[in-house]
Motif scaffolding. Structure first.
Motif, mmCIF file in Angstrom:
data_model
loop_
_atom_site.group_PDB
_atom_site.id
_atom_site.type_symbol
_atom_site.label_atom_id
_atom_site.label_comp_id
_atom_site.label_asym_id
_atom_site.label_seq_id
_atom_site.Cartn_x
_atom_site.Cartn_y
_atom_site.Cartn_z
ATOM 1 N N UNK A 211 -36.387 -4.133 -15.010
ATOM 2 C CA UNK A 211 -36.834 -5.005 -13.889
ATOM 3 C C UNK A 211 -35.824 -6.440 -14.156
ATOM 4 N N UNK A 212 -35.521 -6.745 -15.224
ATOM 5 C CA UNK A 212 -34.520 -7.661 -15.502
ATOM 6 C C UNK A 212 -33.472 -7.257 -16.528
ATOM 7 N N UNK A 213 -32.076 -7.802 -16.302
ATOM 8 C CA UNK A 213 -31.105 -7.448 -17.187
ATOM 9 C C UNK A 213 -30.250 -8.602 -17.641
ATOM 10 N N UNK A 214 -30.530 -8.894 -19.077
ATOM 11 C CA UNK A 214 -29.808 -10.075 -19.714
ATOM 12 C C UNK A 214 -28.636 -9.841 -20.324
ATOM 13 N N UNK A 215 -27.636 -10.646 -19.732
ATOM 14 C CA UNK A 215 -26.513 -10.604 -20.374
ATOM 15 C C UNK A 215 -25.625 -12.087 -20.529
ATOM 16 N N UNK A 216 -24.934 -12.321 -21.674
ATOM 17 C CA UNK A 216 -24.309 -13.738 -21.865
ATOM 18 C C UNK A 216 -25.132 -14.863 -21.322
ATOM 19 N N UNK A 217 -26.597 -14.734 -21.778
ATOM 20 C CA UNK A 217 -27.336 -15.954 -21.361
ATOM 21 C C UNK A 217 -27.786 -15.772 -19.800
ATOM 22 N N UNK A 218 -27.261 -14.951 -18.879
ATOM 23 C CA UNK A 218 -27.585 -14.816 -17.571
ATOM 24 C C UNK A 218 -28.489 -13.815 -17.408
ATOM 25 N N UNK B 276 -29.151 -13.607 -9.437
ATOM 26 C CA UNK B 276 -28.643 -13.983 -10.605
ATOM 27 C C UNK B 276 -29.684 -15.211 -10.982
ATOM 28 N N UNK B 277 -29.863 -15.367 -12.439
ATOM 29 C CA UNK B 277 -30.594 -16.439 -13.074
ATOM 30 C C UNK B 277 -29.609 -17.029 -13.949
ATOM 31 N N UNK B 278 -29.228 -18.324 -13.802
ATOM 32 C CA UNK B 278 -28.294 -18.932 -14.639
ATOM 33 C C UNK B 278 -28.698 -19.206 -16.188
ATOM 34 N N UNK B 279 -28.116 -19.674 -17.050
ATOM 35 C CA UNK B 279 -28.788 -19.710 -18.312
ATOM 36 C C UNK B 279 -29.695 -21.161 -18.318
ATOM 37 N N UNK B 280 -29.509 -22.277 -17.450
ATOM 38 C CA UNK B 280 -30.192 -23.168 -16.902
ATOM 39 C C UNK B 280 -31.500 -23.033 -16.069
ATOM 40 N N UNK B 281 -31.538 -21.620 -15.657
ATOM 41 C CA UNK B 281 -32.625 -21.343 -14.851
ATOM 42 C C UNK B 281 -32.404 -21.386 -13.280
ATOM 43 N N UNK B 282 -31.193 -21.495 -12.833
ATOM 44 C CA UNK B 282 -30.964 -21.965 -11.692
ATOM 45 C C UNK B 282 -30.692 -20.472 -10.843
#
Length: 245
Positions: free
Chosen positions: A139-146, A155-161
């Motif tokens: 459902x979600x894939x995390x990479x380099x804090x994204x 995409x969801x940025x490291x800041x949650x944007x």
């Protein structure tokens, strides 16, 4: 092609709709038609189509906007038609996820040839990609804090944007995430991102990589996420974590 193919023609000109539907059916291809985006989505809700021929200049919502919405829900191949010959429209259409582009006026025989080419290339996708649809990536894939949301396709940025992606950007990023730390050349990336025809896309892989780097805030001069191997291609240079749910 066999009589299993089903094409949807979306054009506001009734004469073009009739001509193309008749031409496809005379050549053993099932076809239906819609005059605008509203009817297009109704047709998609009520049936299965292998490819959509989509006019750029439509009343109300235009073809570019429809292509963007379509890519948020489906990977069905799209060939765009337009009376405009400007490169900007062609590039935008391809970046939004169109598989090919044909300017009006055109010969129906050429359109049928392009339909066959796109469908052939889509079916020729390597098995390792065909076996890994978005659901199998999690459902979600995390990479380099994204984080890539494979359902919402953003995409969801490291800041949650939330960072929105075009259809082409989403598919390219999905390929990188599916094959992390593996160098892939442009031809491989073309095939893995919906089997794009090389003559239609030219060097648009480079354009898409540049756009992804911008959205990932990955310095183009010294990228840390998507790296370039000179003469060979690109690779995702970070770990990947998949989350179900």
């Amino acid at each position: 092609m066999t009589n299993q193919e089903n094409i949807l023609v979306v054009d506001d000109d009734p004469e073009i709709r009739r001509l193309l539907v008749d031409y496809f059916e005379r050549h053993g291809v099932r076809a239906a038609a819609a005059p605008d985006g509203t009817e297009m989505f109704k047709a998609l809700d009520n049936g299965r189509f292998d490819l959509i021929v989509l006019d750029l200049m439509l009343p109300g919502e235009d073809g570019l906007s429809l292509c963007r919405r379509l890519r948020a829900r489906s990977d069905v191949p799209v060939i765009m038609l337009t009376a405009l010959g400007e490169d900007t429209d062609r590039i935008i259409g391809l970046e939004l996820g169109a598989d090919d582009y044909l300017c009006k006026p055109f010969n129906p025989r050429e359109l049928l040839a392009r339909v066959r080419t796109v469908l052939r290339r889509v079916r020729a996708l390597p098995e390792n990609l065909a076996q890994a649809e978005p659901e199998s990536l999690g459902r979600s894939i995390r990479f380099a804090d994204w984080t890539l949301d494979t359902v919402a396709r953003h995409l969801l940025s490291p800041q949650g944007v939330v960072v929105n992606l075009s259809g082409a950007e989403y598919r390219l990023l999905r390929v990188f995430l599916q094959f992390p730390n593996r160098v892939m050349n442009r031809d491989q990336l073309l095939d893995l991102t919906q089997g794009k025809a090389a003559d239609a896309f030219d060097r648009s892989i480079d354009v898409l990589v540049s756009r992804l780097r911008t959205k990932l805030r990955d310095n183009g001069r010294e990228p840390q996420i998507i790296k370039t191997v000179r003469g060979d291609g690109y690779y995702l240079a970070c770990g990947v974590e998949r989350e179900e749910g």
